[in-house]
Write a protein that holds these residues in place. Structure first.
Motif, PDB file in Angstrom:
ATOM      1  N   VAL A 178       1.802   1.831 -11.141  1.00  0.00           N
ATOM      2  CA  VAL A 178       0.443   1.299 -11.249  1.00  0.00           C
ATOM      3  C   VAL A 178       0.378   0.214 -12.315  1.00  0.00           C
ATOM      4  N   ARG A 179       1.023   0.440 -13.450  1.00  0.00           N
ATOM      5  CA  ARG A 179       1.013  -0.562 -14.520  1.00  0.00           C
ATOM      6  C   ARG A 179       1.669  -1.857 -14.056  1.00  0.00           C
ATOM      7  N   GLY A 180       2.762  -1.730 -13.307  1.00  0.00           N
ATOM      8  CA  GLY A 180       3.412  -2.926 -12.774  1.00  0.00           C
ATOM      9  C   GLY A 180       2.495  -3.681 -11.823  1.00  0.00           C
ATOM     10  N   LEU A 181       1.756  -2.942 -10.992  1.00  0.00           N
ATOM     11  CA  LEU A 181       0.809  -3.567 -10.069  1.00  0.00           C
ATOM     12  C   LEU A 181      -0.254  -4.345 -10.841  1.00  0.00           C
ATOM     13  N   LEU A 182      -0.794  -3.761 -11.902  1.00  0.00           N
ATOM     14  CA  LEU A 182      -1.827  -4.423 -12.698  1.00  0.00           C
ATOM     15  C   LEU A 182      -1.286  -5.647 -13.432  1.00  0.00           C
ATOM     16  N   GLU A 183      -0.046  -5.554 -13.910  1.00  0.00           N
ATOM     17  CA  GLU A 183       0.534  -6.643 -14.693  1.00  0.00           C
ATOM     18  C   GLU A 183       1.008  -7.801 -13.813  1.00  0.00           C
ATOM     19  N   LEU A 184       1.519  -7.487 -12.626  1.00  0.00           N
ATOM     20  CA  LEU A 184       2.208  -8.497 -11.817  1.00  0.00           C
ATOM     21  C   LEU A 184       1.379  -9.032 -10.660  1.00  0.00           C
ATOM     22  N   GLU A 185       0.285  -8.374 -10.319  1.00  0.00           N
ATOM     23  CA  GLU A 185      -0.567  -8.826  -9.224  1.00  0.00           C
ATOM     24  C   GLU A 185      -1.983  -9.089  -9.747  1.00  0.00           C
ATOM     25  N   PRO A 186      -2.385 -10.355  -9.864  1.00  0.00           N
ATOM     26  CA  PRO A 186      -3.712 -10.669 -10.415  1.00  0.00           C
ATOM     27  C   PRO A 186      -4.865 -10.493  -9.425  1.00  0.00           C
ATOM     28  N   ASP A 187      -4.578 -10.456  -8.126  1.00  0.00           N
ATOM     29  CA  ASP A 187      -5.635 -10.387  -7.120  1.00  0.00           C
ATOM     30  C   ASP A 187      -6.172  -8.958  -7.014  1.00  0.00           C
ATOM     31  N   PRO A 188      -7.478  -8.736  -7.301  1.00  0.00           N
ATOM     32  CA  PRO A 188      -8.027  -7.369  -7.245  1.00  0.00           C
ATOM     33  C   PRO A 188      -7.900  -6.727  -5.872  1.00  0.00           C
ATOM     34  N   GLU A 189      -8.053  -7.502  -4.804  1.00  0.00           N
ATOM     35  CA  GLU A 189      -7.950  -6.918  -3.468  1.00  0.00           C
ATOM     36  C   GLU A 189      -6.531  -6.439  -3.173  1.00  0.00           C
ATOM     37  N   ARG A 190      -5.549  -7.232  -3.592  1.00  0.00           N
ATOM     38  CA  ARG A 190      -4.161  -6.774  -3.407  1.00  0.00           C
ATOM     39  C   ARG A 190      -3.850  -5.600  -4.326  1.00  0.00           C
ATOM     40  N   GLN A 191      -4.436  -5.594  -5.503  1.00  0.00           N
ATOM     41  CA  GLN A 191      -4.236  -4.445  -6.386  1.00  0.00           C
ATOM     42  C   GLN A 191      -4.691  -3.169  -5.700  1.00  0.00           C
ATOM     43  N   LEU A 192      -5.870  -3.225  -5.086  1.00  0.00           N
ATOM     44  CA  LEU A 192      -6.377  -2.047  -4.403  1.00  0.00           C
ATOM     45  C   LEU A 192      -5.530  -1.700  -3.183  1.00  0.00           C
ATOM     46  N   LYS A 193      -5.115  -2.739  -2.451  1.00  0.00           N
ATOM     47  CA  LYS A 193      -4.281  -2.535  -1.262  1.00  0.00           C
ATOM     48  C   LYS A 193      -2.988  -1.810  -1.629  1.00  0.00           C
ATOM     49  N   TYR A 194      -2.342  -2.231  -2.696  1.00  0.00           N
ATOM     50  CA  TYR A 194      -1.046  -1.634  -3.032  1.00  0.00           C
ATOM     51  C   TYR A 194      -1.154  -0.431  -3.958  1.00  0.00           C
ATOM     52  N   LEU A 195      -2.356  -0.153  -4.461  1.00  0.00           N
ATOM     53  CA  LEU A 195      -2.574   1.162  -5.059  1.00  0.00           C
ATOM     54  C   LEU A 195      -2.453   2.218  -3.966  1.00  0.00           C
ATOM     55  N   ASP A 196      -2.955   1.892  -2.775  1.00  0.00           N
ATOM     56  CA  ASP A 196      -2.779   2.802  -1.635  1.00  0.00           C
ATOM     57  C   ASP A 196      -1.299   3.028  -1.345  1.00  0.00           C
ATOM     58  N   PHE A 197      -0.505   1.956  -1.401  1.00  0.00           N
ATOM     59  CA  PHE A 197       0.941   2.066  -1.162  1.00  0.00           C
ATOM     60  C   PHE A 197       1.556   3.040  -2.164  1.00  0.00           C
ATOM     61  N   ILE A 198       1.200   2.881  -3.432  1.00  0.00           N
ATOM     62  CA  ILE A 198       1.738   3.776  -4.473  1.00  0.00           C
ATOM     63  C   ILE A 198       1.280   5.210  -4.233  1.00  0.00           C
ATOM     64  N   ASP A 199       0.000   5.382  -3.901  1.00  0.00           N
ATOM     65  CA  ASP A 199      -0.522   6.731  -3.647  1.00  0.00           C
ATOM     66  C   ASP A 199       0.208   7.416  -2.501  1.00  0.00           C
ATOM     67  N   ILE A 200       0.443   6.656  -1.436  1.00  0.00           N
ATOM     68  CA  ILE A 200       1.076   7.226  -0.250  1.00  0.00           C
ATOM     69  C   ILE A 200       2.459   7.774  -0.572  1.00  0.00           C
ATOM     70  N   TYR A 201       3.231   7.018  -1.353  1.00  0.00           N
ATOM     71  CA  TYR A 201       4.629   7.407  -1.572  1.00  0.00           C
ATOM     72  C   TYR A 201       4.849   8.265  -2.818  1.00  0.00           C
ATOM     73  N   THR A 202       3.800   8.452  -3.644  1.00  0.00           N
ATOM     74  CA  THR A 202       3.934   9.356  -4.789  1.00  0.00           C
ATOM     75  C   THR A 202       3.429  10.753  -4.461  1.00  0.00           C
ATOM     76  N   HIS A 203       2.391  10.854  -3.667  1.00  0.00           N
ATOM     77  CA  HIS A 203       1.826  12.149  -3.258  1.00  0.00           C
ATOM     78  C   HIS A 203       1.399  12.994  -4.462  1.00  0.00           C
ATOM     79  N   LEU A 204       0.624  12.434  -5.353  1.00  0.00           N
ATOM     80  CA  LEU A 204       0.100  13.236  -6.460  1.00  0.00           C
ATOM     81  C   LEU A 204      -0.883  14.276  -5.915  1.00  0.00           C
ATOM     82  N   ASP A 205      -0.751  15.514  -6.366  1.00  0.00           N
ATOM     83  CA  ASP A 205      -1.766  16.496  -6.005  1.00  0.00           C
ATOM     84  C   ASP A 205      -2.931  16.381  -6.989  1.00  0.00           C
ATOM     85  N   ASP A 206      -3.977  17.172  -6.790  1.00  0.00           N
ATOM     86  CA  ASP A 206      -5.185  17.043  -7.617  1.00  0.00           C
ATOM     87  C   ASP A 206      -4.890  17.301  -9.095  1.00  0.00           C
ATOM     88  N   ASN A 207      -4.052  18.284  -9.370  1.00  0.00           N
ATOM     89  CA  ASN A 207      -3.727  18.605 -10.758  1.00  0.00           C
ATOM     90  C   ASN A 207      -2.933  17.477 -11.411  1.00  0.00           C
TER      91      ASN A 207
END
Length: 327
Positions: A178-207
Protein backbone atom coordinates in the motif's frame (compact mmCIF):
# COMPACT_ATOMS: atom_id res chain seq x y z
CA UNK A 1 -11.43 -14.37 -9.72
CA UNK A 2 -10.19 -13.34 -13.20
CA UNK A 3 -6.46 -13.26 -12.51
CA UNK A 4 -5.66 -13.04 -16.23
CA UNK A 5 -7.60 -9.78 -16.50
CA UNK A 6 -6.04 -8.41 -13.31
CA UNK A 7 -2.55 -8.90 -14.69
CA UNK A 8 -3.54 -7.72 -18.16
CA UNK A 9 -4.71 -4.43 -16.61
CA UNK A 10 -1.51 -4.19 -14.58
CA UNK A 11 0.73 -4.70 -17.62
CA UNK A 12 -1.23 -2.28 -19.80
CA UNK A 13 -1.33 0.40 -17.09
CA UNK A 14 2.38 0.02 -16.29
CA UNK A 15 4.05 -1.53 -19.38
CA UNK A 16 7.54 -0.13 -18.75
CA UNK A 17 7.58 -1.14 -15.09
CA UNK A 18 6.12 -4.56 -15.97
CA UNK A 19 8.94 -5.29 -18.42
CA UNK A 20 11.56 -4.11 -15.94
CA UNK A 21 10.20 -6.44 -13.27
CA UNK A 22 8.88 -9.46 -15.18
CA UNK A 23 11.65 -9.52 -17.82
CA UNK A 24 14.56 -7.71 -16.18
CA UNK A 25 17.32 -9.45 -18.15
CA UNK A 26 15.84 -8.46 -21.51
CA UNK A 27 14.55 -5.03 -20.47
CA UNK A 28 17.91 -3.50 -19.54
CA UNK A 29 17.94 -1.40 -22.71
CA UNK A 30 14.30 -0.29 -22.32
CA UNK A 31 14.65 3.36 -21.32
CA UNK A 32 12.35 6.42 -21.20
CA UNK A 33 12.97 7.14 -24.89
CA UNK A 34 11.66 3.77 -26.09
CA UNK A 35 8.14 3.46 -27.41
CA UNK A 36 6.02 0.61 -26.01
CA UNK A 37 2.99 -0.35 -28.12
CA UNK A 38 0.48 -2.89 -26.75
CA UNK A 39 -0.71 -5.21 -29.53
CA UNK A 40 -4.30 -5.92 -28.56
CA UNK A 41 -5.31 -9.56 -28.23
CA UNK A 42 -8.57 -8.93 -30.12
CA UNK A 43 -6.62 -8.21 -33.29
CA UNK A 44 -5.09 -11.68 -33.21
CA UNK A 45 -8.17 -13.83 -32.59
CA UNK A 46 -8.95 -14.55 -36.23
CA UNK A 47 -5.46 -15.87 -36.84
CA UNK A 48 -5.13 -17.80 -33.62
CA UNK A 49 -8.51 -19.47 -33.72
CA UNK A 50 -9.80 -21.37 -30.70
CA UNK A 51 -9.91 -19.91 -27.23
CA UNK A 52 -7.07 -22.01 -25.89
CA UNK A 53 -4.73 -20.22 -28.29
CA UNK A 54 -5.50 -16.76 -26.91
CA UNK A 55 -2.78 -15.44 -24.62
CA UNK A 56 -2.43 -12.18 -22.80
CA UNK A 57 -0.40 -9.10 -23.63
CA UNK A 58 2.13 -8.73 -26.46
CA UNK A 59 4.15 -5.51 -26.14
CA UNK A 60 6.18 -4.12 -29.06
CA UNK A 61 9.20 -2.08 -27.92
CA UNK A 62 10.79 0.32 -30.41
CA UNK A 63 13.90 2.49 -30.16
CA UNK A 64 13.42 5.83 -31.95
CA UNK A 65 17.13 6.24 -32.75
CA UNK A 66 17.06 3.03 -34.81
CA UNK A 67 20.11 1.55 -33.14
CA UNK A 68 18.18 -1.59 -32.22
CA UNK A 69 15.48 -3.50 -34.05
CA UNK A 70 12.06 -3.60 -32.41
CA UNK A 71 11.68 -6.20 -29.68
CA UNK A 72 8.40 -8.04 -29.09
CA UNK A 73 7.62 -9.14 -25.53
CA UNK A 74 4.90 -11.77 -25.06
CA UNK A 75 3.64 -11.80 -21.46
CA UNK A 76 1.27 -14.48 -20.16
CA UNK A 77 -0.07 -14.93 -16.64
CA UNK A 78 -0.73 -18.50 -15.48
CA UNK A 79 -2.68 -18.91 -12.26
CA UNK A 80 -2.37 -22.70 -12.21
CA UNK A 81 0.89 -24.13 -13.53
CA UNK A 82 -0.82 -27.38 -14.57
CA UNK A 83 -2.82 -25.48 -17.20
CA UNK A 84 0.26 -24.02 -18.88
CA UNK A 85 1.15 -25.37 -22.33
CA UNK A 86 4.63 -24.70 -23.64
CA UNK A 87 3.50 -25.94 -27.08
CA UNK A 88 0.75 -23.33 -27.15
CA UNK A 89 3.20 -20.59 -26.16
CA UNK A 90 5.73 -21.66 -28.79
CA UNK A 91 3.04 -21.70 -31.49
CA UNK A 92 1.83 -18.24 -30.45
CA UNK A 93 5.36 -16.79 -30.54
CA UNK A 94 5.97 -18.25 -34.00
CA UNK A 95 2.73 -16.68 -35.24
CA UNK A 96 3.77 -13.27 -33.90
CA UNK A 97 7.29 -13.62 -35.29
CA UNK A 98 5.85 -14.33 -38.73
CA UNK A 99 3.34 -11.49 -38.51
CA UNK A 100 5.95 -8.91 -37.54
CA UNK A 101 8.72 -10.44 -39.65
CA UNK A 102 11.10 -10.55 -36.69
CA UNK A 103 13.17 -13.04 -34.75
CA UNK A 104 13.35 -10.68 -31.75
CA UNK A 105 10.65 -12.20 -29.55
CA UNK A 106 10.86 -12.59 -25.76
CA UNK A 107 8.27 -14.97 -24.21
CA UNK A 108 7.56 -14.33 -20.52
CA UNK A 109 5.28 -16.45 -18.33
CA UNK A 110 4.24 -15.24 -14.86
CA UNK A 111 3.31 -18.11 -12.56
CA UNK A 112 1.09 -17.12 -9.66
CA UNK A 113 0.74 -20.40 -7.75
CA UNK A 114 3.17 -23.31 -7.16
CA UNK A 115 3.16 -26.26 -9.50
CA UNK A 116 5.22 -28.13 -12.08
CA UNK A 117 5.76 -26.61 -15.51
CA UNK A 118 8.07 -27.27 -18.44
CA UNK A 119 10.64 -24.56 -19.15
CA UNK A 120 12.09 -25.94 -22.40
CA UNK A 121 10.67 -27.59 -25.53
CA UNK A 122 13.01 -29.57 -27.77
CA UNK A 123 12.01 -31.21 -31.04
CA UNK A 124 14.34 -33.47 -33.03
CA UNK A 125 15.27 -36.93 -34.15
CA UNK A 126 18.16 -39.31 -33.58
CA UNK A 127 20.71 -37.15 -35.37
CA UNK A 128 19.71 -33.51 -34.93
CA UNK A 129 17.81 -31.10 -32.75
CA UNK A 130 15.49 -28.98 -34.90
CA UNK A 131 13.69 -26.77 -32.43
CA UNK A 132 14.84 -25.54 -29.05
CA UNK A 133 12.28 -23.24 -27.39
CA UNK A 134 12.61 -21.59 -23.99
CA UNK A 135 10.97 -18.67 -22.21
CA UNK A 136 11.48 -16.44 -19.17
CA UNK A 137 9.65 -18.12 -16.27
CA UNK A 138 8.84 -15.74 -13.43
CA UNK A 139 7.49 -17.73 -10.48
CA UNK A 140 6.19 -14.97 -8.21
CA UNK A 141 5.66 -17.39 -5.34
CA UNK A 142 9.41 -18.10 -5.22
CA UNK A 143 10.62 -14.49 -5.09
CA UNK A 144 11.50 -13.38 -1.53
CA UNK A 145 9.21 -10.47 -0.73
CA UNK A 146 11.75 -8.84 1.59
CA UNK A 147 13.99 -8.14 -1.42
CA UNK A 148 11.36 -5.80 -2.89
CA UNK A 149 9.82 -4.14 0.18
CA UNK A 150 11.15 -0.71 -0.82
CA UNK A 151 11.36 -1.23 -4.58
CA UNK A 152 10.86 1.92 -6.71
CA UNK A 153 9.01 -0.25 -9.25
CA UNK A 154 5.24 -0.01 -8.72
CA UNK A 155 4.61 -3.42 -10.35
CA UNK A 156 7.01 -5.08 -7.91
CA UNK A 157 5.41 -3.34 -4.93
CA UNK A 158 1.89 -4.30 -5.99
CA UNK A 159 2.97 -7.93 -6.31
CA UNK A 160 4.50 -8.19 -2.84
CA UNK A 161 1.47 -10.22 -1.64
CA UNK A 162 2.14 -12.75 -4.43
CA UNK A 163 5.75 -13.31 -3.36
CA UNK A 164 7.26 -15.57 -0.69
CA UNK A 165 6.97 -14.52 2.97
CA UNK A 166 6.05 -16.02 6.33
CA UNK A 167 2.51 -15.89 7.75
CA UNK A 168 3.69 -13.53 10.49
CA UNK A 169 4.79 -11.02 7.83
CA UNK A 170 1.44 -10.76 6.07
CA UNK A 171 0.38 -7.40 7.52
CA UNK A 172 3.86 -5.94 6.96
CA UNK A 173 3.78 -7.08 3.32
CA UNK A 174 0.35 -5.52 2.85
CA UNK A 175 1.56 -2.25 4.39
CA UNK A 176 4.62 -2.04 2.12
CA UNK A 177 2.48 -2.75 -0.93
CA UNK A 178 0.00 0.00 0.00
CA UNK A 179 2.81 2.42 0.85
CA UNK A 180 4.44 1.73 -2.51
CA UNK A 181 1.12 2.41 -4.26
CA UNK A 182 0.78 5.77 -2.46
CA UNK A 183 4.39 6.77 -3.13
CA UNK A 184 4.68 5.64 -6.76
CA UNK A 185 1.20 6.27 -8.18
CA UNK A 186 -0.03 9.90 -7.95
CA UNK A 187 -3.42 9.30 -9.61
CA UNK A 188 -6.13 8.80 -6.92
CA UNK A 189 -8.29 6.68 -9.23
CA UNK A 190 -5.42 4.32 -9.99
CA UNK A 191 -4.55 4.24 -6.31
CA UNK A 192 -8.04 3.00 -5.56
CA UNK A 193 -7.99 0.60 -8.52
CA UNK A 194 -4.78 -1.07 -7.37
CA UNK A 195 -5.71 -1.04 -3.71
CA UNK A 196 -8.25 -3.61 -4.89
CA UNK A 197 -5.40 -5.55 -6.53
CA UNK A 198 -3.48 -5.58 -3.24
CA UNK A 199 -6.59 -6.57 -1.28
CA UNK A 200 -7.37 -9.43 -3.63
CA UNK A 201 -3.94 -11.03 -3.36
CA UNK A 202 -3.31 -10.38 0.36
CA UNK A 203 -6.64 -11.69 1.69
CA UNK A 204 -6.55 -9.87 5.02
CA UNK A 205 -9.25 -11.12 7.36
CA UNK A 206 -11.19 -8.69 9.59
CA UNK A 207 -8.80 -9.10 12.52
CA UNK A 208 -5.71 -8.57 10.35
CA UNK A 209 -7.30 -5.47 8.83
CA UNK A 210 -7.90 -4.00 12.30
CA UNK A 211 -4.26 -4.66 13.23
CA UNK A 212 -3.12 -3.00 9.99
CA UNK A 213 -5.23 0.08 10.70
CA UNK A 214 -3.72 0.32 14.17
CA UNK A 215 -0.09 -0.14 13.07
CA UNK A 216 -0.24 1.89 9.88
CA UNK A 217 -2.87 4.49 10.72
CA UNK A 218 -1.69 7.13 8.24
CA UNK A 219 -1.79 4.96 5.12
CA UNK A 220 -5.04 3.34 6.25
CA UNK A 221 -6.69 6.74 6.70
CA UNK A 222 -5.60 7.94 3.25
CA UNK A 223 -6.90 4.88 1.44
CA UNK A 224 -10.14 4.85 3.45
CA UNK A 225 -10.67 8.48 2.49
CA UNK A 226 -10.33 7.67 -1.21
CA UNK A 227 -12.64 4.70 -0.90
CA UNK A 228 -15.30 6.70 0.93
CA UNK A 229 -15.18 9.56 -1.57
CA UNK A 230 -15.65 7.33 -4.60
CA UNK A 231 -18.25 5.20 -2.85
CA UNK A 232 -20.31 8.28 -2.00
CA UNK A 233 -20.00 9.56 -5.55
CA UNK A 234 -21.22 6.22 -6.85
CA UNK A 235 -24.29 6.39 -4.60
CA UNK A 236 -25.12 9.94 -5.64
CA UNK A 237 -25.06 8.97 -9.30
CA UNK A 238 -27.28 5.96 -8.75
CA UNK A 239 -24.63 3.42 -9.72
CA UNK A 240 -23.59 2.08 -6.35
CA UNK A 241 -24.39 -1.61 -5.83
CA UNK A 242 -22.43 -2.84 -2.86
CA UNK A 243 -18.91 -2.16 -1.66
CA UNK A 244 -17.07 -3.87 -4.50
CA UNK A 245 -19.07 -2.16 -7.24
CA UNK A 246 -18.72 1.14 -5.46
CA UNK A 247 -14.94 0.86 -5.50
CA UNK A 248 -14.39 -0.75 -8.88
CA UNK A 249 -17.40 -0.05 -11.08
CA UNK A 250 -19.30 2.82 -9.50
CA UNK A 251 -16.80 5.51 -10.40
CA UNK A 252 -16.35 4.12 -13.93
CA UNK A 253 -20.06 3.91 -14.70
CA UNK A 254 -20.66 7.23 -12.97
CA UNK A 255 -18.35 8.97 -15.43
CA UNK A 256 -19.29 6.95 -18.49
CA UNK A 257 -21.63 9.46 -20.07
CA UNK A 258 -19.30 12.39 -19.43
CA UNK A 259 -16.24 10.64 -20.86
CA UNK A 260 -17.82 8.49 -23.57
CA UNK A 261 -16.92 10.83 -26.37
CA UNK A 262 -13.33 11.16 -25.15
CA UNK A 263 -12.91 7.39 -24.88
CA UNK A 264 -14.36 6.97 -28.37
CA UNK A 265 -11.80 9.36 -29.76
CA UNK A 266 -9.07 7.63 -27.76
CA UNK A 267 -10.06 4.21 -29.13
CA UNK A 268 -10.09 5.61 -32.64
CA UNK A 269 -6.66 7.20 -32.28
CA UNK A 270 -5.18 4.05 -30.72
CA UNK A 271 -6.77 1.83 -33.36
CA UNK A 272 -5.50 4.07 -36.18
CA UNK A 273 -1.96 4.00 -34.81
CA UNK A 274 -1.90 0.21 -34.45
CA UNK A 275 -3.44 -0.41 -37.89
CA UNK A 276 -0.97 1.94 -39.62
CA UNK A 277 1.87 0.19 -37.81
CA UNK A 278 0.67 -3.28 -38.88
CA UNK A 279 0.20 -2.14 -42.49
CA UNK A 280 3.69 -0.65 -42.60
CA UNK A 281 5.23 -3.82 -41.17
CA UNK A 282 3.54 -6.14 -43.66
CA UNK A 283 3.09 -4.09 -46.84
CA UNK A 284 5.37 -1.07 -46.49
CA UNK A 285 4.47 2.56 -45.68
CA UNK A 286 0.79 3.24 -46.52
CA UNK A 287 -0.09 5.90 -49.09
CA UNK A 288 -2.06 9.07 -48.45
CA UNK A 289 -5.36 7.53 -49.57
CA UNK A 290 -5.08 4.69 -47.08
CA UNK A 291 -3.89 7.04 -44.33
CA UNK A 292 -6.95 9.27 -44.83
CA UNK A 293 -9.37 6.32 -44.79
CA UNK A 294 -7.79 4.95 -41.62
CA UNK A 295 -8.03 8.30 -39.86
CA UNK A 296 -11.72 8.64 -40.76
CA UNK A 297 -12.76 5.09 -39.81
CA UNK A 298 -14.68 4.25 -36.64
CA UNK A 299 -13.10 1.97 -33.98
CA UNK A 300 -15.04 -1.17 -35.02
CA UNK A 301 -13.94 -0.79 -38.63
CA UNK A 302 -10.34 -0.27 -37.52
CA UNK A 303 -10.46 -3.55 -35.58
CA UNK A 304 -11.91 -5.37 -38.62
CA UNK A 305 -9.19 -4.04 -40.91
CA UNK A 306 -6.49 -4.84 -38.33
CA UNK A 307 -7.67 -8.45 -38.15
CA UNK A 308 -7.54 -8.70 -41.95
CA UNK A 309 -3.87 -7.68 -41.97
CA UNK A 310 -3.05 -11.04 -40.38
CA UNK A 311 -4.28 -13.10 -43.34
CA UNK A 312 -4.21 -10.65 -46.27
CA UNK A 313 -1.71 -11.23 -49.08
CA UNK A 314 -1.99 -7.66 -50.39
CA UNK A 315 -3.19 -4.34 -49.03
CA UNK A 316 -6.31 -4.43 -51.25
CA UNK A 317 -7.62 -7.44 -49.31
CA UNK A 318 -7.51 -5.47 -46.07
CA UNK A 319 -9.83 -2.80 -47.46
CA UNK A 320 -11.98 -5.10 -49.62
CA UNK A 321 -15.19 -3.72 -48.13
CA UNK A 322 -14.58 -0.19 -49.42
CA UNK A 323 -15.36 -1.32 -52.96
CA UNK A 324 -12.28 -0.26 -54.89
CA UNK A 325 -8.52 -0.50 -54.89
CA UNK A 326 -6.59 1.09 -52.02
CA UNK A 327 -3.73 3.27 -53.06
Amino acid sequence: MDHDQNFKNLILDYPREALQFFAAAEAIQVNPSTRILPIREEQLKERLGERFRELDVPLLVEWPDGRRAALLFVLEEETEARRFSIHRLAHYCLDLAELFATDRVVPVVIFLHPGRFLTQLTLGGDSHRYLDFRYLALALFRIPAHEHLDSPNVVARLNLPNMAYGPEEKIKIYAHAVRGLLELEPDPERQLKYLDFIDIYTHLDDNERIIYQQRYAQEAAVMSGFAERFTQQGREEGRQEGRQEGRQEGRQEGRQEGRQEGRQEGRQEEGSTILMHLLALKFGPPGDVIRERVQQADPDTLILWSERVLTATCVEEVFADIGDKAG
